[in-house]
Design a protein around this motif. Sequence first.
Motif, PDB file in Angstrom:
ATOM      1  N   GLU A   1      20.358  42.436 121.278  1.00 60.17           N
ATOM      2  CA  GLU A   1      20.715  43.828 121.209  1.00 60.17           C
ATOM      3  C   GLU A   1      19.567  44.684 121.064  1.00 60.17           C
ATOM      4  N   ILE A   2      18.744  44.233 120.158  1.00 58.67           N
ATOM      5  CA  ILE A   2      17.488  45.097 120.071  1.00 58.67           C
ATOM      6  C   ILE A   2      16.711  45.058 121.244  1.00 58.67           C
TER       7      ILE A   2
ATOM      8  N   LYS B   1      30.986  38.765 116.893  1.00 62.47           N
ATOM      9  CA  LYS B   1      29.629  37.912 117.064  1.00 62.47           C
ATOM     10  C   LYS B   1      29.053  38.139 118.317  1.00 62.47           C
ATOM     11  N   PRO B   2      27.808  38.387 118.394  1.00 57.85           N
ATOM     12  CA  PRO B   2      27.138  38.488 119.680  1.00 57.85           C
ATOM     13  C   PRO B   2      27.227  37.302 120.413  1.00 57.85           C
TER      14      PRO B   2
ATOM     15  N   PRO C   1      35.690  38.304 129.303  1.00 57.35           N
ATOM     16  CA  PRO C   1      37.329  37.821 129.279  1.00 57.35           C
ATOM     17  C   PRO C   1      38.159  38.878 130.005  1.00 57.35           C
ATOM     18  N   SER C   2      38.912  38.347 130.741  1.00 61.36           N
ATOM     19  CA  SER C   2      39.851  39.368 131.819  1.00 61.36           C
ATOM     20  C   SER C   2      40.568  40.458 130.847  1.00 61.36           C
TER      21      SER C   2
ATOM     22  N   THR D   1      29.866  46.298 125.587  1.00 62.39           N
ATOM     23  CA  THR D   1      31.059  45.603 124.913  1.00 62.39           C
ATOM     24  C   THR D   1      31.039  44.209 125.343  1.00 62.39           C
ATOM     25  N   ARG D   2      30.462  43.912 126.642  1.00 61.77           N
ATOM     26  CA  ARG D   2      30.576  42.464 127.378  1.00 61.77           C
ATOM     27  C   ARG D   2      29.410  41.623 126.488  1.00 61.77           C
ATOM     28  N   HIS D   3      28.538  42.130 125.594  1.00 62.12           N
ATOM     29  CA  HIS D   3      27.863  41.288 124.884  1.00 62.12           C
ATOM     30  C   HIS D   3      28.309  40.921 123.574  1.00 62.12           C
ATOM     31  N   PHE D   4      29.694  41.085 123.291  1.00 65.13           N
ATOM     32  CA  PHE D   4      30.250  41.042 121.908  1.00 65.13           C
ATOM     33  C   PHE D   4      31.491  40.136 121.939  1.00 65.13           C
ATOM     34  N   ASN D   5      31.861  39.258 121.183  1.00 64.34           N
ATOM     35  CA  ASN D   5      33.273  38.774 121.086  1.00 64.34           C
ATOM     36  C   ASN D   5      33.969  39.556 119.987  1.00 64.34           C
TER      37      ASN D   5
END
Length: 674
Positions: A337-338, A569-570, A578-579, A600-604
Motif C-alpha cells: 500500500e505504501i 489482511k493485505p 471476489p465476486s 478495496t481489491r488489495h484487502f481481504n
Amino acid sequence: VCDGRQVSRKPTERGLEDLATLCSPPGSPVCPPEHSGTMDNLGYNCFVDRDKMDAAIQDLGPKELSCTDLQELKQLARQGYWAQSHALRGKVYQRLIRDIPCRTVTPDASVYSDIVGKIVGKHSSSCLPLPEFVDNTQVPSYCLNARGEGAVRKILLCIANQFPDISFCPALPAVVALLLHYSIDEAECFEKACRILACNDPGRRLIDQSFLAFESSCMTFGDLVNKYCQAAHKLMVAVSEDILQVYADWQRWLFGELPLCYFARVFDVFLVEGYKVLYRVALAILKFFHKVRAGQPLASDSVKQDIRMFVKDIAKTVSPEKLLEKAFAIRLFSRKEIQLLQMANEKALKQKGITVKQKSVSLSKRQFVHLAVHAENFRSEIVSVREMRDIWSWVPERFALCQPLLLFSSLQHGYSLARFYFQCEGHEPTLLLIKTTQKEVCGAYLSTDWSERNKFGGKLGFFGTGECFVFRSPSSVIALHASGFDHSTTHCSRTGDVICPSVHLPGPWLGLRPPWALGADSQDERAVAVGRRGLWAPSPAPHAALPPQLQPEVQRYEWVVIKHPELTKPTPLMAAEPSAPLSHSTSSDSADRLSPFLATRHFNLPSKTESMFMAGGSDCLIVGGGGGQALYIDGDLNRGRTSHCDTFNNQPLCSENFLIAAVEAWGFQDPDTQ
C-alpha cells in the motif's frame, strides 16, 4: 586506502559464508590476516576517533551471531542484538550488504583503487567539494576523525563518477559516514555504498536517488503523518506556514540529525527490513516531538528548526530502544500500500512537471493550505475560510497543492441530484459540503469520480477507496447537544471503540465544559468526553466566552481499516477480487487515475460493510454504509439523514434526520493551470 596504503581485493575474498558463519569465538581476529593492523582489537579503523567512539557506543555486546531465519534476524535487529558490538555489527553489515541483489556491473573496491587518484588528485581531502546531488548536505561527523571525514568526501566523489544517473541523494553522506566505521578501508566502504545504490530488486527500495523519488517520499510521509500522527499534524498546521517544507525535512532527521548510536540502530533494522522502517522511525520522532513540545512556545523562529534541534538532543527525551519500540508500535499500512501511495505521488509530481533529473523545485509552487485557500477569493455559502483550511489540511498531499474549485452549488445550479452529477463528473477527487436548515455543517472527501456510478447498469452500487473520509463542523456538534441528542456512550460492534458525541478542544480547553454548556448556571464539575477519554475538569466561569482561535475543530472520521488494520489482511496487488453482487465496482483503475491507494481489491475484508465508501443513483446519494449510512441525500437535495456506519465508524454528522439548506461540491484545481 588507509594510512596512505592501497589495498585491492577480489570480491570473493571479502564475502562471508552463510549468515551462520558470522559466529566467531571471542578474541578471534576481526580482520582478514592480510589486513591485520588496519583495525584495533575492538574493530575500530584508522578513520574513527576512538575517544569519541567509546562515549557513543560501548563495545560490550556479543561477539557472535548464529541465525539463518529472516524473521529471527528481524527480531534480533529490532532488539539491538549486535548494537553494542562494533566488530559484530561490521560482520553483519558485510553479509547483509553482500546479499543485496545488484546490477550486473556494480563498481567494487578495485574500481575505487583505480579511480580515486585520478578524481582526487593532489587536493587535500578536507577541502574536496561534495557532489551536487547531496544538495549542500554536510558530512555528519559520527565520531570520525579528520581523516575519516575527508575519506567520506573522496568516496562520495568516486560514487558520483560511477553513478552519473544519481541526481538527488542527500541521505548518502550519512550512509557513507556510517559504513566507513565498519569497513577495512575506503575501498571497501565505497563497494558497500555502491551495492546499496545499485540494488535492482523492484520490490526492495533503499535510498532515493532522484529529486522525483525524494519529493514523492516527502509527500508520502506527509500522508502517513496525516493518518497516523493526527495530533502532531494539527500542531504542524497550527504553527507552520508551509507544512510541506516541514515534512520535506523528514529524511534529514534520520540521515544527519540523529546521534550516531540512534542512526546505527535505525540502519541495523533498515538493512534487514527496508525503506518502510525509515517512515516508522520518522513518525515516532514526530510523536515524541509533539508529546514533549505540545503547548510550549517554539524555541526558534520555525517549527522546522525546532524539530531538528529536538532530534539532535533526542537522548534527553528517549532512548534508542524506546524510539524503535514506538516506531514498531505504529500499525502502518502494508509495504504494498505504501508503494501504491508513493506511485500515486510520483505520478502527481510528473503531471506538475517534476522529473527524475530535476534537482530543485520553485518554492512558489509549494503552496500550503493557507495559500491554497485564499481568503480574498474563496467564497462558500457553507464553510468559512478557516474551516475550509482545516478540511484542506486533511486531503492527500498530492492534492494539497491544488486550490478549491467550486463545481456545484445548489444556490446556483438548483436542487437537483442529476445536475450535481453532471457538474461533478470528470473531477477526481471531490469535496461534498452540506448545510442543514438548522445551520449544521457536515460533508465528505470522496476519492473517486462520480461517473463510476454508471458502471452498475442503473443499479445502486458502492465504489471509491479508503482515502474517503467524512467530517462534521463544530456547529453540528453544538447543534446535536442543543437539540437534546442522546449522548450516552455506545460501542462499535466490530471494533469495540467507544462511540460518544465528542468535541476536540485544543490547548487549555481540553477537558473543559463544551461551549454549548458555557451559559449554564451549574458550577459543578462535569465529565466531558474528549475523543475516547472521559476527562474531569472544573468548569470555567458561567458566562466565559470561547476565544475564536480555540473554537472546536472540524472533526474527521476515516476509513475504519486505517485505525483497525486487524480487520483485514493485505492481498497481492493483482489478486482477483471476489465476486460481489451489486455492491462494489470491479473495474480497474484508469491509466490517469491518481487514487489507486487503499483500493478495496488489495484487502481481504470480512464483509462489504467495511468498504461502502460512496454510491449514487437517480434517487439518492450515499456516503458510508454498514449498520447505517454516514450520509444519505434524496434526489431532490431536500432531505437527508445520518447515522453511525461501519465503513467510517463515525458518529452522526448532524441531526439524524435533516432538511437541506445548501449543497456544494468542490474540485481540486492545479494553480499552474489557472
